[in-house]
Design a protein around this motif. Structure first.
Motif, PDB file in Angstrom:
ATOM      1  N   LYS A 147       0.787  -1.054  -0.061  1.00 14.24           N
ATOM      2  CA  LYS A 147      -0.174   0.054   0.041  1.00 14.24           C
ATOM      3  C   LYS A 147       0.868   1.367   0.054  1.00 14.24           C
ATOM      4  CE  LYS A 147      -3.961  -2.092   2.377  1.00 14.24           C
ATOM      5  NZ  LYS A 147      -4.814  -2.025   3.467  1.00 14.24           N
ATOM      6  N   PHE A 148       1.902   1.187  -0.476  1.00 12.02           N
ATOM      7  CA  PHE A 148       3.013   2.231  -0.415  1.00 12.02           C
ATOM      8  C   PHE A 148       2.481   3.312  -1.243  1.00 12.02           C
ATOM      9  CE2 PHE A 148       6.497   4.758  -2.212  1.00 12.02           C
ATOM     10  CZ  PHE A 148       7.155   5.208  -1.165  1.00 12.02           C
ATOM     11  N   TRP A 149       2.001   3.143  -2.494  1.00  8.75           N
ATOM     12  CA  TRP A 149       1.572   4.152  -3.213  1.00  8.75           C
ATOM     13  C   TRP A 149       0.450   4.922  -2.932  1.00  8.75           C
ATOM     14  CZ3 TRP A 149       5.929   5.259  -5.751  1.00  8.75           C
ATOM     15  CH2 TRP A 149       6.853   4.356  -6.114  1.00  8.75           C
ATOM     16  N   SER A 150      -0.583   4.259  -2.337  1.00  6.17           N
ATOM     17  CA  SER A 150      -1.730   4.753  -1.945  1.00  6.17           C
ATOM     18  C   SER A 150      -1.716   5.723  -0.660  1.00  6.17           C
ATOM     19  CB  SER A 150      -2.815   3.865  -1.694  1.00  6.17           C
ATOM     20  OG  SER A 150      -2.637   2.904  -0.759  1.00  6.17           O
ATOM     21  N   THR A 151      -0.706   5.288   0.171  1.00  7.71           N
ATOM     22  CA  THR A 151      -0.289   6.116   1.236  1.00  7.71           C
ATOM     23  C   THR A 151       0.887   7.211   0.913  1.00  7.71           C
ATOM     24  OG1 THR A 151       1.376   4.392   2.089  1.00  7.71           O
ATOM     25  CG2 THR A 151      -0.829   4.162   2.765  1.00  7.71           C
ATOM     26  N   PHE A 152       1.383   7.249  -0.144  1.00 10.68           N
ATOM     27  CA  PHE A 152       2.258   8.247  -0.493  1.00 10.68           C
ATOM     28  C   PHE A 152       1.878   9.615  -0.142  1.00 10.68           C
ATOM     29  CE2 PHE A 152       5.663   8.497  -4.090  1.00 10.68           C
ATOM     30  CZ  PHE A 152       6.586   9.242  -3.271  1.00 10.68           C
ATOM     31  N   PRO A 153       0.845  10.134  -0.502  1.00 12.03           N
ATOM     32  CA  PRO A 153       0.374  11.499  -0.187  1.00 12.03           C
ATOM     33  C   PRO A 153       0.323  11.968   1.594  1.00 12.03           C
ATOM     34  CG  PRO A 153      -1.170  11.034  -1.828  1.00 12.03           C
ATOM     35  CD  PRO A 153      -0.217   9.544  -1.493  1.00 12.03           C
ATOM     36  N   TYR A 154      -0.079  10.676   2.201  1.00  8.35           N
ATOM     37  CA  TYR A 154      -0.208  10.940   3.642  1.00  8.35           C
ATOM     38  C   TYR A 154       1.367  11.128   4.221  1.00  8.35           C
ATOM     39  CZ  TYR A 154      -4.910   9.661   2.994  1.00  8.35           C
ATOM     40  OH  TYR A 154      -6.341   9.637   2.397  1.00  8.35           O
ATOM     41  N   THR A 155       2.296  10.143   3.637  1.00  2.00           N
ATOM     42  CA  THR A 155       3.469  10.313   4.269  1.00  2.00           C
ATOM     43  C   THR A 155       4.029  11.543   3.778  1.00  2.00           C
ATOM     44  OG1 THR A 155       3.626   7.884   3.371  1.00  2.00           O
ATOM     45  CG2 THR A 155       5.548   8.884   4.059  1.00  2.00           C
ATOM     46  N   ILE A 156       3.757  12.253   2.799  1.00  2.67           N
ATOM     47  CA  ILE A 156       4.485  13.295   2.586  1.00  2.67           C
ATOM     48  C   ILE A 156       3.856  14.361   3.258  1.00  2.67           C
ATOM     49  CG2 ILE A 156       4.630  15.271   0.849  1.00  2.67           C
ATOM     50  CD1 ILE A 156       5.018  13.120  -1.372  1.00  2.67           C
ATOM     51  N   CYS A 157       2.352  14.517   3.648  1.00  2.00           N
ATOM     52  CA  CYS A 157       1.770  15.309   4.244  1.00  2.00           C
ATOM     53  C   CYS A 157       2.049  15.295   5.589  1.00  2.00           C
ATOM     54  CB  CYS A 157       0.487  15.575   3.948  1.00  2.00           C
ATOM     55  SG  CYS A 157       0.071  16.032   2.132  1.00  2.00           S
ATOM     56  N   LYS A 158       2.781  14.136   6.174  1.00  2.00           N
ATOM     57  CA  LYS A 158       3.083  13.834   7.679  1.00  2.00           C
ATOM     58  C   LYS A 158       4.383  14.771   8.095  1.00  2.00           C
ATOM     59  CE  LYS A 158       0.774   9.698   8.639  1.00  2.00           C
ATOM     60  NZ  LYS A 158       1.089   8.230   8.791  1.00  2.00           N
ATOM     61  N   ASP A 159       5.191  15.103   6.822  1.00  3.62           N
ATOM     62  CA  ASP A 159       6.306  15.517   7.094  1.00  3.62           C
ATOM     63  C   ASP A 159       6.326  16.810   7.649  1.00  3.62           C
ATOM     64  OD1 ASP A 159       9.095  16.887   6.811  1.00  3.62           O
ATOM     65  OD2 ASP A 159       9.332  15.672   5.176  1.00  3.62           O
ATOM     66  N   GLU A 160       6.598  17.114   8.915  1.00  2.00           N
ATOM     67  CA  GLU A 160       6.594  18.643   9.444  1.00  2.00           C
ATOM     68  C   GLU A 160       7.383  19.672   8.756  1.00  2.00           C
ATOM     69  OE1 GLU A 160      10.454  17.974  12.583  1.00  2.00           O
ATOM     70  OE2 GLU A 160       8.400  17.855  13.225  1.00  2.00           O
ATOM     71  N   ARG A 161       8.230  19.446   7.983  1.00  2.00           N
ATOM     72  CA  ARG A 161       8.708  20.602   7.189  1.00  2.00           C
ATOM     73  C   ARG A 161       7.725  21.078   6.009  1.00  2.00           C
ATOM     74  NH1 ARG A 161      13.669  17.260   4.604  1.00  2.00           N
ATOM     75  NH2 ARG A 161      11.770  15.892   4.257  1.00  2.00           N
ATOM     76  N   VAL A 162       6.766  20.181   5.785  1.00  2.00           N
ATOM     77  CA  VAL A 162       5.702  20.508   4.774  1.00  2.00           C
ATOM     78  C   VAL A 162       4.500  21.143   5.115  1.00  2.00           C
ATOM     79  CG1 VAL A 162       4.201  19.542   2.648  1.00  2.00           C
ATOM     80  CG2 VAL A 162       6.565  18.624   3.212  1.00  2.00           C
ATOM     81  N   THR A 163       3.840  20.372   6.251  1.00  4.03           N
ATOM     82  CA  THR A 163       2.679  21.064   6.603  1.00  4.03           C
ATOM     83  C   THR A 163       2.643  21.566   8.275  1.00  4.03           C
ATOM     84  OG1 THR A 163       1.660  19.023   7.472  1.00  4.03           O
ATOM     85  CG2 THR A 163       1.426  19.317   4.917  1.00  4.03           C
ATOM     86  N   ALA A 164       1.466  22.211   8.437  1.00  5.60           N
ATOM     87  CA  ALA A 164       1.358  22.605  10.080  1.00  5.60           C
ATOM     88  C   ALA A 164       0.758  21.227  10.960  1.00  5.60           C
ATOM     89  CB  ALA A 164       0.347  23.816  10.020  1.00  5.60           C
ATOM     90  N   GLY A 165       0.630  20.138  10.153  1.00  5.44           N
ATOM     91  CA  GLY A 165       0.399  18.882  11.046  1.00  5.44           C
ATOM     92  C   GLY A 165      -1.146  18.978  11.115  1.00  5.44           C
ATOM     93  N   SER A 166      -1.784  17.592  11.437  1.00  2.00           N
ATOM     94  CA  SER A 166      -3.320  17.463  11.497  1.00  2.00           C
ATOM     95  C   SER A 166      -3.872  18.122  12.890  1.00  2.00           C
ATOM     96  CB  SER A 166      -3.451  16.162  11.563  1.00  2.00           C
ATOM     97  OG  SER A 166      -2.579  15.212  12.500  1.00  2.00           O
TER      98      SER A 166
END
Length: 560
Positions: free
Chosen positions: A402-421
């Motif tokens: 399930k790597f490719w379907s979770t790809f966006p979630y993995t990127i958006c978990k990066d604290e360098r990218v988003t403010a976090g959930s």
């Protein structure tokens, strides 16, 4: 009446003047917001500050960010747009690092293990036979060398039919052995070809060739297909991780990552759900890879289980020298019956010339057999065992599902990218610092038709991604065949089938009905052909010497 109306009018005007704010002092203007933070952040990215305003300016020139008062010029928007594209590509490559290195490192380890396993098996057989037979083995060693050469060629992707290759090995060995047990005769090439045709019917080597063929074919098919699977997984992961974002994706990335700069909010990060919609739009085709990828991983795990169990290549190759020696001993024990049937089917051979009788066969045998000391056995291939290696690979493969379907979630978990959930209010939503309200899109290309952030053409699937999907599908089919013991390239080489699905068409206990021995006319003997080195003495002494050596050999190896 008119006077009263005039007084009323002036009273109302006075009231309005009281409600209005006082006029600004002469010479003062509303102060524009500073772009100091933006200049600092922009400079930290390595850009020149020459085109960066000190205070906000009108934003009618902006093509991506909101056309309100801004700290961005057109030049800045272009540069930040390119920066967002570069950072996205790096993020994708960085996030896929785990899955890519998993296949690269495990492929290298498995390949190293397998090649060393073959080399150790060949060296072990060579050492044993040299110690046992000396010159006699060395004169015929190319038969065994060719066996290992073909096994290596098959493993590396060569067009080798394992069953035919193994049948050819036993036929050649029979030819050599037949001459050794009948040194009193001279055999032409035509005669020996006749002998080899009846290898299956005569069964001169007992049941060893059949069992070994089952074990070798299914183990080599599984091992080769497994390493090919690791190669395909590596190549697909490497290719897919090098993305080329579409213009619509680049616009969305710029808006998400750097429009906060243009609004004078360089420290505000995108909202998590906002990031997810952008990434799902930009990586829509990659997500479509997921279904076939998961089927591929499942098939790899199934073959891995075979490698740990009945198709264990290590358990097949380690004792292959003993198994071949057992076959040779069977040939010796049945030599009289085998010779009689061959003479009956191929004709009576001519006696060897009398002048050769001075050289006896036993002189060729080196019977000073010294069994292996356990410490002398080759070290474990690649410093590990197949079981440990496969267990490690299985663990890593499971993590890549399930790597490719979770790809966006993995990127958006990066604290360098988003403010976090957890920070849903104090984040950039694409327009201002506030909560992101649109719903999150589902995975895959077709689900992006209503993506609010990325303009995705769902009618044009990425051809490159479709090629990777097809590569995975083909590899999955090969893995399924390997799981059943069938070589996808040579499935039609045998009419027989078996419950185990072995490549040889028979299990350890069940084999197709034997053919009856077919009588043929003796081939013509060519008196001009070169005569082979042989002795006119009877083979009894030869057989006793061989039999004694192999009994000691087999017992010693089985007791270790």
């Amino acid at each position: 009446m008119p006077a009263a109306r005039g007084a009323e009018h002036w009273a109302l005007a006075g009231l309005l003047l009281l409600l209005l704010p006082p006029p600004a002092a002469a010479g003062t203007e509303s102060k524009a917001r500073s772009c100091g933070e933006v200049r600092q952040a922009y400079s930290a990215k390595g850009f020149s500050l020459a085109s960066v305003p000190y205070q906000e300016i009108a934003g009618e020139h902006l093509r991506i960010c909101p056309q309100e008062y801004t700290c961005c010029t057109s030049e800045m928007e272009d540069k930040l747009s390119q920066q967002s594209k570069l950072e996205f590509e790096n993020l994708v490559e960085e996030t896929s690092h785990f899955v890519r290195t998993t296949f690269v490192s495990r492929h290298k380890k498995f390949d190293e293990f397998f090649r060393e396993l073959l080399e150790n098996a060949e060296r072990s057989l060579n050492d044993m036979f040299v110690r046992t037979y000396g010159t006699l083995y060395m004169q015929n060693s190319e038969v065994f060398q060719d066996l290992f050469t073909e096994l290596k060629r098959y493993y590396t992707g060569g067009n080798v039919n394992l069953e035919e290759m193994l049948n050819d090995f036993w036929a050649r060995l029979l030819e050599r052995m037949f001459q050794l047990i009948n040194p009193q005769y001279h055999f032409t090439e035509d005669y020996l070809e006749c002998v080899s045709k009846y290898t299956d019917q005569l069964k001169p080597f007992g049941d060893v060739p059949r069992k070994l063929k089952v074990q070798v074919t299914r183990a080599f098919i599984a091992a080769r297909t497994f390493v090919q699977g690791l190669t395909v997984g590596r190549e697909v992961a490497n290719r897919v991780s090098k993305v080329s974002p579409t213009p619509g994706c680049i616009r969305a990335l710029m808006k998400m990552l750097y429009c906060p700069y243009c609004r004078g909010l360089p420290t505000v990060k995108p909202c998590n759900n906002y990031c997810l919609n952008v990434m799902k739009g930009c990586l829509a085709n990659q997500a479509d890879l997921d279904t076939e990828w998961n089927l591929f991983i499942d098939a790899m795990l199934l073959v891995a289980e075979r490698l740990e169990g009945p198709f264990n290549i290590e358990s097949v190759m380690d004792p292959i020298d003993v198994k071949i020696s057992e076959a040779i001993m069977n040939m010796q024990e049945n030599s009289m019956q085998v010779s009689a049937k061959v003479f009956q089917g191929c004709g009576q051979p001519k006696p060897a010339p009398a002048l050769r009788s001075s050289r006896s066969v036993p002189e060729n045998f080196n019977t000073r057999f010294r069994p292996y000391n356990p410490e002398e056995r080759p070290t474990t291939a690649a410093g590990t065992s197949l079981d440990r290696l496969v267990t490690d690979i299985k663990e890593k493969l499971k993590l890549s599902k399930k790597f490719w379907s979770t790809f966006p979630y993995t990127i958006c978990k990066d604290e360098r990218v988003t403010a976090g959930s957890s920070n849903e209010e104090d984040c950039w939503n694409g327009h201002s610092k506030a909560r992101y309200l649109p719903e999150i899109m589902n995975d895959g290309l077709t689900n992006q038709i209503n993506n609010p952030e990325v303009d995705v053409d769902i009618t044009r699937p990425d051809t490159f991604i479709r090629q990777q999907i097809m590569a995975l599908r083909v590899m999955t089919n090969k893995l399924k065949n390997a799981y059943n013991g069938n070589d996808v390239n040579f499935q039609d080489t045998s009419d027989e089938t078996s419950g185990s699905g072995s490549g040889s068409g028979c299990t350890d206990d069940i084999c197709p009905t034997e053919f009856d021995f077919i009588m043929t006319e003796a081939p013509p003997v060519d008196s001009d052909r070169r005569e082979v080195e042989a002795s006119a003495t009877q083979p009894s002494q030869t057989l006793q010497t061989l039999l004694f050596a192999f009994i000691v050999l087999v017992l010693q190896r089985q007791w270790r």
